[in-house]
Design a protein around this motif. Structure first.
Motif, mmCIF file in Angstrom:
data_model
loop_
_atom_site.group_PDB
_atom_site.id
_atom_site.type_symbol
_atom_site.label_atom_id
_atom_site.label_comp_id
_atom_site.label_asym_id
_atom_site.label_seq_id
_atom_site.Cartn_x
_atom_site.Cartn_y
_atom_site.Cartn_z
ATOM 1 N N CYS A 99 25.996 -82.989 -31.932
ATOM 2 C CA CYS A 99 25.978 -82.951 -30.171
ATOM 3 C C CYS A 99 27.247 -82.939 -29.822
ATOM 4 C CB CYS A 99 25.083 -83.845 -29.819
ATOM 5 S SG CYS A 99 23.391 -83.758 -30.054
ATOM 6 N N LEU A 100 28.171 -84.001 -30.681
ATOM 7 C CA LEU A 100 29.530 -84.334 -30.074
ATOM 8 C C LEU A 100 30.416 -82.951 -30.391
ATOM 9 C CD1 LEU A 100 31.426 -87.735 -30.831
ATOM 10 C CD2 LEU A 100 32.513 -85.463 -30.701
ATOM 11 N N ILE A 101 30.356 -82.570 -31.391
ATOM 12 C CA ILE A 101 31.126 -81.401 -31.758
ATOM 13 C C ILE A 101 30.678 -80.262 -31.121
ATOM 14 C CG2 ILE A 101 31.315 -79.492 -33.568
ATOM 15 C CD1 ILE A 101 32.532 -82.033 -34.072
ATOM 16 N N ALA A 137 40.652 -83.950 -28.974
ATOM 17 C CA ALA A 137 41.532 -85.310 -28.698
ATOM 18 C C ALA A 137 40.931 -86.168 -29.788
ATOM 19 C CB ALA A 137 41.469 -85.548 -27.409
ATOM 20 N N PHE A 138 39.573 -86.377 -29.993
ATOM 21 C CA PHE A 138 39.174 -87.438 -30.696
ATOM 22 C C PHE A 138 39.441 -87.135 -32.135
ATOM 23 C CE2 PHE A 138 35.173 -88.641 -27.882
ATOM 24 C CZ PHE A 138 36.045 -89.373 -27.001
ATOM 25 N N LEU A 139 39.051 -85.951 -32.512
ATOM 26 C CA LEU A 139 39.552 -85.431 -33.830
ATOM 27 C C LEU A 139 40.851 -85.718 -34.291
ATOM 28 C CD1 LEU A 139 37.596 -82.262 -34.134
ATOM 29 C CD2 LEU A 139 37.258 -84.212 -35.772
ATOM 30 N N GLY A 149 28.513 -90.809 -32.841
ATOM 31 C CA GLY A 149 27.739 -89.919 -31.732
ATOM 32 C C GLY A 149 27.884 -89.974 -30.413
ATOM 33 N N CYS A 150 27.555 -89.161 -29.830
ATOM 34 C CA CYS A 150 27.713 -88.824 -28.291
ATOM 35 C C CYS A 150 26.799 -89.992 -27.527
ATOM 36 C CB CYS A 150 27.362 -87.559 -27.778
ATOM 37 S SG CYS A 150 27.378 -87.341 -25.947
ATOM 38 N N ASP A 151 27.664 -90.766 -26.752
ATOM 39 C CA ASP A 151 26.801 -91.827 -26.093
ATOM 40 C C ASP A 151 25.874 -91.316 -24.998
ATOM 41 O OD1 ASP A 151 28.809 -94.578 -26.108
ATOM 42 O OD2 ASP A 151 26.930 -94.787 -25.082
ATOM 43 N N ILE A 152 26.100 -90.027 -24.337
ATOM 44 C CA ILE A 152 25.129 -89.674 -23.553
ATOM 45 C C ILE A 152 23.929 -88.922 -23.987
ATOM 46 C CG2 ILE A 152 25.035 -87.695 -21.730
ATOM 47 C CD1 ILE A 152 27.443 -88.330 -20.591
ATOM 48 N N THR A 153 24.262 -88.383 -24.971
ATOM 49 C CA THR A 153 22.829 -87.780 -25.628
ATOM 50 C C THR A 153 21.882 -89.116 -26.084
ATOM 51 O OG1 THR A 153 23.877 -87.456 -27.733
ATOM 52 C CG2 THR A 153 23.838 -85.531 -26.480
ATOM 53 N N LEU A 213 29.308 -80.334 -27.523
ATOM 54 C CA LEU A 213 29.253 -80.485 -26.391
ATOM 55 C C LEU A 213 30.422 -81.106 -25.769
ATOM 56 C CD1 LEU A 213 25.332 -81.731 -26.127
ATOM 57 C CD2 LEU A 213 26.209 -79.636 -25.464
ATOM 58 N N CYS A 214 31.257 -82.032 -26.499
ATOM 59 C CA CYS A 214 32.270 -82.951 -26.023
ATOM 60 C C CYS A 214 33.247 -82.036 -25.731
ATOM 61 C CB CYS A 214 32.315 -83.980 -27.098
ATOM 62 S SG CYS A 214 33.610 -85.397 -26.284
ATOM 63 N N PRO A 215 33.798 -82.247 -24.389
ATOM 64 C CA PRO A 215 35.202 -81.696 -24.030
ATOM 65 C C PRO A 215 36.226 -82.537 -24.411
ATOM 66 C CG PRO A 215 34.020 -83.078 -22.190
ATOM 67 C CD PRO A 215 33.022 -83.014 -23.085
ATOM 68 N N PHE A 216 35.984 -83.662 -25.124
ATOM 69 C CA PHE A 216 37.030 -84.611 -25.623
ATOM 70 C C PHE A 216 36.888 -84.243 -27.402
ATOM 71 C CE2 PHE A 216 35.720 -86.547 -21.962
ATOM 72 C CZ PHE A 216 36.590 -86.523 -20.962
ATOM 73 N N LYS A 217 36.468 -83.530 -27.951
ATOM 74 C CA LYS A 217 36.174 -83.585 -29.130
ATOM 75 C C LYS A 217 37.491 -83.388 -30.001
ATOM 76 C CE LYS A 217 35.622 -79.441 -30.944
ATOM 77 N NZ LYS A 217 35.157 -77.934 -31.211
ATOM 78 N N HIS A 266 28.323 -95.086 -31.304
ATOM 79 C CA HIS A 266 28.850 -93.995 -30.214
ATOM 80 C C HIS A 266 30.046 -94.169 -29.494
ATOM 81 C CE1 HIS A 266 24.474 -93.794 -31.177
ATOM 82 N NE2 HIS A 266 24.577 -92.837 -30.996
ATOM 83 N N CYS A 267 30.440 -93.082 -29.008
ATOM 84 C CA CYS A 267 31.726 -92.793 -28.629
ATOM 85 C C CYS A 267 32.205 -93.858 -27.350
ATOM 86 C CB CYS A 267 32.028 -91.493 -28.006
ATOM 87 S SG CYS A 267 31.008 -91.138 -26.366
ATOM 88 N N GLY A 268 31.273 -94.221 -26.664
ATOM 89 C CA GLY A 268 31.486 -95.379 -25.638
ATOM 90 C C GLY A 268 31.409 -94.649 -23.959
ATOM 91 N N GLY A 269 31.315 -93.450 -24.367
ATOM 92 C CA GLY A 269 30.990 -92.927 -22.964
ATOM 93 C C GLY A 269 32.190 -91.967 -22.429
ATOM 94 N N CYS A 270 31.955 -91.100 -21.859
ATOM 95 C CA CYS A 270 33.134 -89.948 -21.239
ATOM 96 C C CYS A 270 34.328 -90.720 -21.082
ATOM 97 C CB CYS A 270 32.739 -89.029 -20.460
ATOM 98 S SG CYS A 270 31.368 -87.810 -21.142
ATOM 99 N N PRO A 271 35.385 -90.717 -21.686
ATOM 100 C CA PRO A 271 36.563 -91.665 -21.464
ATOM 101 C C PRO A 271 37.709 -91.051 -20.185
ATOM 102 C CG PRO A 271 37.081 -89.895 -23.155
ATOM 103 C CD PRO A 271 35.778 -89.620 -22.805
ATOM 104 N N THR A 272 37.255 -89.890 -19.601
ATOM 105 C CA THR A 272 38.108 -89.462 -18.424
ATOM 106 C C THR A 272 39.596 -89.831 -18.539
ATOM 107 O OG1 THR A 272 37.758 -91.474 -17.102
ATOM 108 C CG2 THR A 272 36.099 -90.026 -16.686
HETATM 109 S S1 SF4 Z 1 30.479 -85.893 -23.893
HETATM 110 FE FE1 SF4 Z 1 31.975 -86.587 -25.450
HETATM 111 S S2 SF4 Z 1 33.090 -88.286 -24.333
HETATM 112 FE FE2 SF4 Z 1 31.105 -87.660 -23.351
HETATM 113 S S3 SF4 Z 1 29.669 -89.172 -24.164
HETATM 114 FE FE3 SF4 Z 1 29.614 -87.505 -25.218
HETATM 115 S S4 SF4 Z 1 30.678 -87.466 -26.938
HETATM 116 FE FE4 SF4 Z 1 31.426 -89.322 -25.621
#
Ligand code: SF4
Length: 154
Positions: free
Chosen positions: A83-85, A93-95, A8-12, A87-91, A50-56
């Motif tokens: 949500c991750l799919i 790269a994660f995939l 999952g997405c850490d922020i949500t 919203l996430c700008p790193f999607k 969860h992803c651990g937060g936005c990795p910058t």
């Molecule tokens: S936007 Fe992406 S990297 Fe940031 S917390 Fe959510 S899933 Fe993780």
């Protein structure tokens, strides 16, 4: 039996208090992204991480740690939350990283459908930015203008 993990997405969850009710409801009902499993195959939700937060600048380098934590329990498939799919700008790269590092893992993009993806994104943007309803902040406390519920008034 399909052993399922969810990433999952850490922020949500951490900031927006999402309890993943849509993810779990669709899994229980075998709907949304869970409807393609064979009907006679029970689904066993092994765990959620969860992803651990936005990795910058770190990019996707540490996502393997999260996936490995589920792989250690023998998951067959990994669902990236909707949500991750969405919203996430790193999607991407994660995939790419997950598919490269875990070629035998079935990777599924999403958990549940959105009735109106644009409204969802607009709502999330407002929840994060808090433009329409100004949140209280530490400055409200410092400048003695905090609003308290009636029973907490001093
Ligand atoms: S936007 Fe992406 S990297 Fe940031 S917390 Fe959510 S899933 Fe993780």
């Amino acid at each position: 039996m399909a052993k399922v993990g969810i990433l999952g997405c850490d922020i949500t969850t951490r900031e927006l208090n999402c309890v993943m009710v849509g993810c779990f409801g669709n899994l229980r009902g075998r709907e949304g992204s869970f409807k393609d499993y064979p009907e006679d195959e029970p689904l066993d939700l092994v765990g959620v991480i969860h992803c651990g937060g936005c990795p910058t600048a770190v990019g996707s380098d540490r996502i393997w740690q999260k996936v490995q934590a589920l792989v250690d329990y023998g998951i067959d498939s990994l669902h990236l939350s909707s949500c991750l799919i969405q919203l996430c700008p790193f999607k991407d790269a994660f995939l790419e990283t997950i598919k490269r590092d875990y070629p035998n893992l079935k990777v599924v993009e999403g958990t549940h459908p959105f009735h109106d993806p644009d409204a969802f994104k607009a709502g999330i943007k407002e929840l994060i930015s808090q433009r329409a309803v100004k949140p209280q902040t530490m400055n409200d406390l410092v400048f003695k203008r905090m609003k308290l519920p009636p029973e907490k008034e001093v």
